[in-house]
Design a protein around this motif. Structure first.
Motif, short mmCIF file in Angstrom:
data_model
loop_
_atom_site.label_atom_id
_atom_site.label_comp_id
_atom_site.label_asym_id
_atom_site.label_seq_id
_atom_site.Cartn_x
_atom_site.Cartn_y
_atom_site.Cartn_z
N GLY A 129 0.80 -1.24 0.00
CA GLY A 129 0.00 0.00 0.00
C GLY A 129 0.82 1.27 0.00
N ASP A 130 2.13 1.16 -0.20
CA ASP A 130 2.98 2.35 -0.15
C ASP A 130 4.09 2.22 -1.20
OD1 ASP A 130 4.72 4.40 0.40
OD2 ASP A 130 4.89 3.98 2.55
N PRO A 131 3.82 2.66 -2.44
CA PRO A 131 4.80 2.46 -3.53
C PRO A 131 6.17 3.06 -3.21
CG PRO A 131 2.69 3.14 -4.44
CD PRO A 131 2.56 3.24 -2.94
N ARG A 132 6.20 4.16 -2.45
CA ARG A 132 7.50 4.78 -2.15
C ARG A 132 8.36 3.82 -1.30
NH1 ARG A 132 10.29 7.70 1.39
NH2 ARG A 132 11.57 9.39 0.55
N SER A 133 7.75 3.25 -0.24
CA SER A 133 8.50 2.30 0.61
C SER A 133 8.89 1.06 -0.18
CB SER A 133 7.65 1.81 1.78
OG SER A 133 7.32 2.86 2.59
N LEU A 134 7.99 0.61 -1.04
CA LEU A 134 8.30 -0.61 -1.80
C LEU A 134 9.47 -0.34 -2.76
CD1 LEU A 134 7.63 -3.54 -2.45
CD2 LEU A 134 5.92 -2.73 -4.08
N LEU A 135 9.45 0.80 -3.43
CA LEU A 135 10.56 1.09 -4.35
C LEU A 135 11.87 1.26 -3.58
CD1 LEU A 135 9.01 3.46 -7.05
CD2 LEU A 135 9.59 1.04 -7.24
N LYS A 136 11.77 1.84 -2.39
CA LYS A 136 12.97 2.00 -1.57
C LYS A 136 13.54 0.62 -1.21
CE LYS A 136 14.20 4.88 2.27
NZ LYS A 136 13.73 5.44 3.50
N ARG A 137 12.64 -0.28 -0.84
CA ARG A 137 13.06 -1.65 -0.50
C ARG A 137 13.67 -2.33 -1.73
NH1 ARG A 137 15.61 -5.22 1.83
NH2 ARG A 137 14.70 -7.29 2.09
N CYS A 138 13.04 -2.14 -2.89
CA CYS A 138 13.55 -2.78 -4.11
C CYS A 138 14.91 -2.21 -4.49
CB CYS A 138 12.53 -2.63 -5.25
SG CYS A 138 11.04 -3.60 -4.96
N ARG A 139 15.10 -0.93 -4.22
CA ARG A 139 16.41 -0.32 -4.49
C ARG A 139 17.49 -1.00 -3.63
NH1 ARG A 139 17.14 5.84 -2.78
NH2 ARG A 139 17.07 4.79 -0.79
N ARG A 188 7.29 8.18 -11.51
CA ARG A 188 8.42 9.03 -11.91
C ARG A 188 8.77 10.02 -10.78
NH1 ARG A 188 9.97 9.85 -17.33
NH2 ARG A 188 9.14 8.23 -18.67
N ALA A 189 7.73 10.57 -10.17
CA ALA A 189 7.96 11.54 -9.09
C ALA A 189 8.63 10.85 -7.89
CB ALA A 189 6.64 12.20 -8.67
N ILE A 190 8.16 9.65 -7.57
CA ILE A 190 8.76 8.91 -6.44
C ILE A 190 10.21 8.55 -6.77
CG2 ILE A 190 8.64 6.81 -5.04
CD1 ILE A 190 5.60 6.78 -5.52
N ALA A 191 10.43 8.12 -8.02
CA ALA A 191 11.78 7.74 -8.44
C ALA A 191 12.73 8.92 -8.26
CB ALA A 191 11.76 7.27 -9.89
N ASP A 192 12.26 10.07 -8.67
CA ASP A 192 13.06 11.28 -8.56
C ASP A 192 13.45 11.55 -7.11
OD1 ASP A 192 14.14 13.30 -10.09
OD2 ASP A 192 12.61 14.73 -9.39
N GLU A 193 12.46 11.42 -6.25
CA GLU A 193 12.66 11.64 -4.81
C GLU A 193 13.69 10.67 -4.23
OE1 GLU A 193 9.58 11.16 -1.44
OE2 GLU A 193 8.51 11.74 -3.25
#
Ligand SMILES: C[S@@+](CC[C@H](N)C(=O)[O-])C[C@H]1O[C@@H](n2cnc3c(N)ncnc32)[C@H](O)[C@@H]1O
Length: 214
Positions: A129-139, A188-193
């Motif tokens: 439920g939180d794409p930002r946290s998930l992308l951070k984890r995937c990074r 894209r905005a989350i990726a940038d962040e």
């Protein structure tokens, strides 16, 4: 006489019933759709093949379900591991020729920081439920310079998060699980962040894939 509603069940119970062929609806905020097991178990189509072709090994297929992508990668000789919280999904993925483990993406995962591609296919950007946290984890899971290959919602501005409830035809309901939908502009905005570079975006017959590099 008063009747009480049946107690909600673990979402995995209804998810696995769907894998076994039972009709189950996923209700997420105002959006309702059948749990599309047929798509995950069907023969791979040209879009699936294109997604497989974008991956750089070794590949971590997050939320692999019955192993559509992990098995296709293995068949091409690309090292790949599928992870999924569902025991039944992992069993089915293995039966299809994939290497798969029962793991949650949020918990310990083999090869952390060494994956060439971390794949989030078919709405799996919604996990947690939180794409930002998930992308951070995937990074964290990808190697430096590695690829995060993410399927975005077809609506580029889609940005919703909230409880998803599974509904079985026999009246059972699941406990809510946090889920999200995110379009390419939002990702894209989350990726940038997060300091991720958007390498490319593809529209594959209406399925939108973004590749992000750390
Ligand atoms: C949309 S389905 C997978 C479809 C599959 N990626 C495909 O395209 O064929 C979502 C999957 O994510 C799994 N899942 C949900 N939460 C998870 C988590 N925290 N970690 C790993 N897998 C999870 C579910 O069990 C389910 O199999």
């Amino acid at each position: 006489m008063t009747t009480t509603a049946p107690r909600p069940v673990n979402p995995l119970v209804l998810f696995e019933a769907a894998l076994g062929g039972a009709p189950v609806m996923a209700v997420h905020l105002t959006h309702a759709a059948p749990v599309d097991v047929a798509a995950w178990t069907a023969e791979r189509d040209s879009v699936d093949e294109a997604i497989v072709g974008l991956c750089e090994g070794p590949v971590l297929d997050v939320g692999c379900g019955p192993g559509r992508f992990a098995a296709a990668l293995a068949a091409r000789g690309v090292p790949a591991l599928g992870i999924d919280v569902s025991r039944d999904a992992v069993r089915r993925a293995r039966a299809r020729g994939a290497v798969a483990l029962r793991r949650a993406v949020e918990g310990p995962v083999p090869g952390e920081g060494r994956w060439g591609t971390v794949l989030l296919a078919d709405g799996n950007i919604g996990i947690g439920g939180d794409p930002r946290s998930l992308l951070k984890r995937c990074r964290e899971l990808a190697r430096p310079g590695g690829l995060l290959l993410v399927e975005a919602d077809p609506d580029p501005e889609m940005d919703v998060s909230g409880p998803l409830v599974l509904h079985a035809e026999d009246g059972r309901r699941s406990r809510p699980l946090p889920w999200a939908r995110a379009g390419s502009l939002v990702l894209r905005a989350i990726a940038d962040e997060l300091g991720l570079v958007v390498a490319e975006e593809w529209d594959l017959a209406g399925r939108v894939m973004l590749s992000l590099r750390s």
